[in-house]
Scaffold this motif. Structure first.
Motif, PDB file in Angstrom:
ATOM      1  N   ASP A  18      25.173 120.481  26.083  1.00  0.00           N
ATOM      2  CA  ASP A  18      25.850 121.651  26.052  1.00  0.00           C
ATOM      3  C   ASP A  18      25.840 122.512  24.847  1.00  0.00           C
ATOM      4  N   TYR A  46      18.901 128.254  23.727  1.00  0.00           N
ATOM      5  CA  TYR A  46      20.148 127.921  24.373  1.00  0.00           C
ATOM      6  C   TYR A  46      21.035 128.969  24.700  1.00  0.00           C
ATOM      7  N   LEU A  47      21.175 130.164  24.120  1.00  0.00           N
ATOM      8  CA  LEU A  47      21.742 131.305  24.296  1.00  0.00           C
ATOM      9  C   LEU A  47      20.878 132.415  24.037  1.00  0.00           C
ATOM     10  N   THR A  58      31.016 131.644  25.952  1.00  0.00           N
ATOM     11  CA  THR A  58      29.478 131.410  26.673  1.00  0.00           C
ATOM     12  C   THR A  58      28.871 130.158  26.518  1.00  0.00           C
ATOM     13  N   ARG A  59      28.560 129.665  27.787  1.00  0.00           N
ATOM     14  CA  ARG A  59      27.861 128.195  27.676  1.00  0.00           C
ATOM     15  C   ARG A  59      26.445 128.520  27.943  1.00  0.00           C
ATOM     16  N   GLY A  60      25.538 127.716  27.237  1.00  0.00           N
ATOM     17  CA  GLY A  60      24.108 127.834  27.203  1.00  0.00           C
ATOM     18  C   GLY A  60      23.589 127.317  28.681  1.00  0.00           C
ATOM     19  N   THR A  61      22.445 127.937  28.758  1.00  0.00           N
ATOM     20  CA  THR A  61      21.657 127.540  30.025  1.00  0.00           C
ATOM     21  C   THR A  61      20.430 126.426  29.198  1.00  0.00           C
ATOM     22  N   ASP A  63      17.297 124.081  29.806  1.00  0.00           N
ATOM     23  CA  ASP A  63      16.138 123.502  30.566  1.00  0.00           C
ATOM     24  C   ASP A  63      15.900 122.216  29.827  1.00  0.00           C
ATOM     25  N   THR A  67      16.778 120.676  26.222  1.00  0.00           N
ATOM     26  CA  THR A  67      17.684 119.602  25.868  1.00  0.00           C
ATOM     27  C   THR A  67      17.270 118.174  25.370  1.00  0.00           C
TER      28      THR A  67
END
Length: 105
Positions: A18, A46-47, A58-61, A63, A67
């Motif tokens: 995360d 990440y952001l 805000t949480r990152g997306t 892939d 990660t």
């Protein structure tokens, strides 16, 4: 105005689970003000351009490419951009959560 800072160094063979940006005091730049978080080769991994002119979390997306910290340590960079560069206030914190020795590949 732009400011790039090293936010963290993650150990090799870790898994990022995360990335969280928490804006606790809104920025006062008269133009747009954003923070992107990523790596040297992928600055928004990440952001991507999170607005820092309003308070929020805000949480990152993430892939699988982002990660998976493979065989070398990885720097996580936070890049602030203020469109006009006239801001004098604003506070944000960044949290990067990871599991050490849990490489996905």
């Amino acid at each position: 105005s732009q400011l790039k800072e090293r936010a963290a160094v993650l150990p090799a063979n870790s898994q990022i689970v995360d990335v969280i940006l928490n804006v606790t005091t809104a920025g006062d730049d008269s133009g747009a003000a954003t923070i992107s978080v990523g790596t040297d080769t992928d600055p928004n991994a990440y952001l991507n351009a999170v607005d820092t002119k309003s308070v929020g979390t805000t949480r990152g997306t993430l892939d699988s490419e982002a990660t998976n910290v493979s065989g070398a340590d990885r720097e996580v960079l936070a890049d602030f951009t203020g469109a006009t560069g006239d801001g004098t206030s604003g506070v944000a914190s960044l949290t990067v959560m990871y599991i050490q020795n849990n490489n996905l590949s």
